[in-house]
Design a protein around this motif. Structure first.
Motif, mmCIF file in Angstrom:
data_model
loop_
_atom_site.group_PDB
_atom_site.id
_atom_site.type_symbol
_atom_site.label_atom_id
_atom_site.label_comp_id
_atom_site.label_asym_id
_atom_site.label_seq_id
_atom_site.Cartn_x
_atom_site.Cartn_y
_atom_site.Cartn_z
ATOM 1 N N PRO A 1 -11.108 65.872 61.874
ATOM 2 C CA PRO A 1 -10.953 64.515 61.339
ATOM 3 C C PRO A 1 -9.804 64.464 60.327
ATOM 4 O O PRO A 1 -9.540 65.445 59.618
ATOM 5 N N LEU A 2 -9.135 63.338 60.256
ATOM 6 C CA LEU A 2 -7.983 63.178 59.371
ATOM 7 C C LEU A 2 -8.341 63.487 57.919
ATOM 8 O O LEU A 2 -7.581 64.159 57.219
ATOM 9 N N TYR A 3 -9.493 63.029 57.454
ATOM 10 C CA TYR A 3 -9.873 63.274 56.058
ATOM 11 C C TYR A 3 -10.027 64.767 55.788
ATOM 12 O O TYR A 3 -9.705 65.249 54.707
ATOM 13 N N GLN A 4 -10.500 65.514 56.776
ATOM 14 C CA GLN A 4 -10.638 66.959 56.598
ATOM 15 C C GLN A 4 -9.262 67.632 56.574
ATOM 16 O O GLN A 4 -9.013 68.529 55.775
ATOM 17 N N ALA A 5 -8.372 67.194 57.437
ATOM 18 C CA ALA A 5 -7.009 67.735 57.453
ATOM 19 C C ALA A 5 -6.309 67.458 56.124
ATOM 20 O O ALA A 5 -5.618 68.324 55.582
ATOM 21 N N PHE B 1 -4.380 69.313 50.701
ATOM 22 C CA PHE B 1 -4.398 69.320 49.239
ATOM 23 C C PHE B 1 -4.934 70.637 48.684
ATOM 24 O O PHE B 1 -4.498 71.091 47.630
ATOM 25 N N ARG B 2 -5.867 71.257 49.401
ATOM 26 C CA ARG B 2 -6.343 72.586 48.996
ATOM 27 C C ARG B 2 -5.204 73.601 49.031
ATOM 28 O O ARG B 2 -5.069 74.436 48.159
ATOM 29 N N MET B 3 -4.371 73.508 50.060
ATOM 30 C CA MET B 3 -3.230 74.403 50.182
ATOM 31 C C MET B 3 -2.276 74.209 49.001
ATOM 32 O O MET B 3 -1.686 75.157 48.505
ATOM 33 N N LEU B 4 -2.133 72.990 48.530
ATOM 34 C CA LEU B 4 -1.268 72.712 47.378
ATOM 35 C C LEU B 4 -1.918 73.115 46.051
ATOM 36 O O LEU B 4 -1.250 73.131 45.031
ATOM 37 N N GLY B 5 -3.199 73.434 46.089
ATOM 38 C CA GLY B 5 -3.974 73.637 44.875
ATOM 39 C C GLY B 5 -3.772 74.963 44.161
ATOM 40 O O GLY B 5 -4.733 75.583 43.726
ATOM 41 N N HIS B 6 -2.538 75.401 44.016
ATOM 42 C CA HIS B 6 -2.245 76.614 43.258
ATOM 43 C C HIS B 6 -1.021 76.336 42.395
ATOM 44 O O HIS B 6 0.000 75.853 42.894
#
Length: 129
Positions: free
Chosen positions: A4-8, A13-18
């Protein structure tokens, strides 16, 4: 099965979370930057930077460019720079709102007002004036 788009979006954003990844993206906004310059700006171990660059490269947000023995990184597209600018605008609005709220609280009851403590001025640590 399609994600689902919301999961993607959440995974993006998790990937950006560093913090290192965000700093790398900020440094790349004005064009390609050699790895040696990234290392001097970010001041982390080369292996740590390599790991963070690999995450960004796998996600497709950055690309590596080899010129002779020099490896540089660049943003894969301009949308990432716009996202960082949008984040800066949002944070500015949030911090401005917190400052205004603090001022209102201090005006409402000056004797009971709290002021930020610590050298950083962070709003998370409070002490009485």
């Amino acid at each position: 099965m399609q994600v689902p788009l919301y999961q993607a979006k959440a995974e993006f954003f998790r990937m950006l979370g560093h913090p290192v990844r965000i700093r790398v993206l900020e440094l790349l906004q004005n064009g390609p930057v050699p790895v040696r310059d990234l290392l001097s700006e970010i001041e982390i171990e080369p292996s740590n930077l390599s790991q963070q660059l690999a995450v960004l490269r796998r996600s497709g947000i950055v690309v590596s460019i080899r010129e002779g023995s020099t490896v540089s990184y660049a943003l894969a597209g301009g949308d990432v720079a716009e996202l960082l600018r949008a984040a800066r605008r949002i944070l500015t609005e949030l911090i401005t709102g917190q400052s205004e709220l603090l001022a209102e609280l201090q005006q409402a009851d000056p004797e009971q007002a709290l002021t930020p403590g610590g050298a950083s001025g962070a709003i998370t640590h409070w002490r009485r004036p």
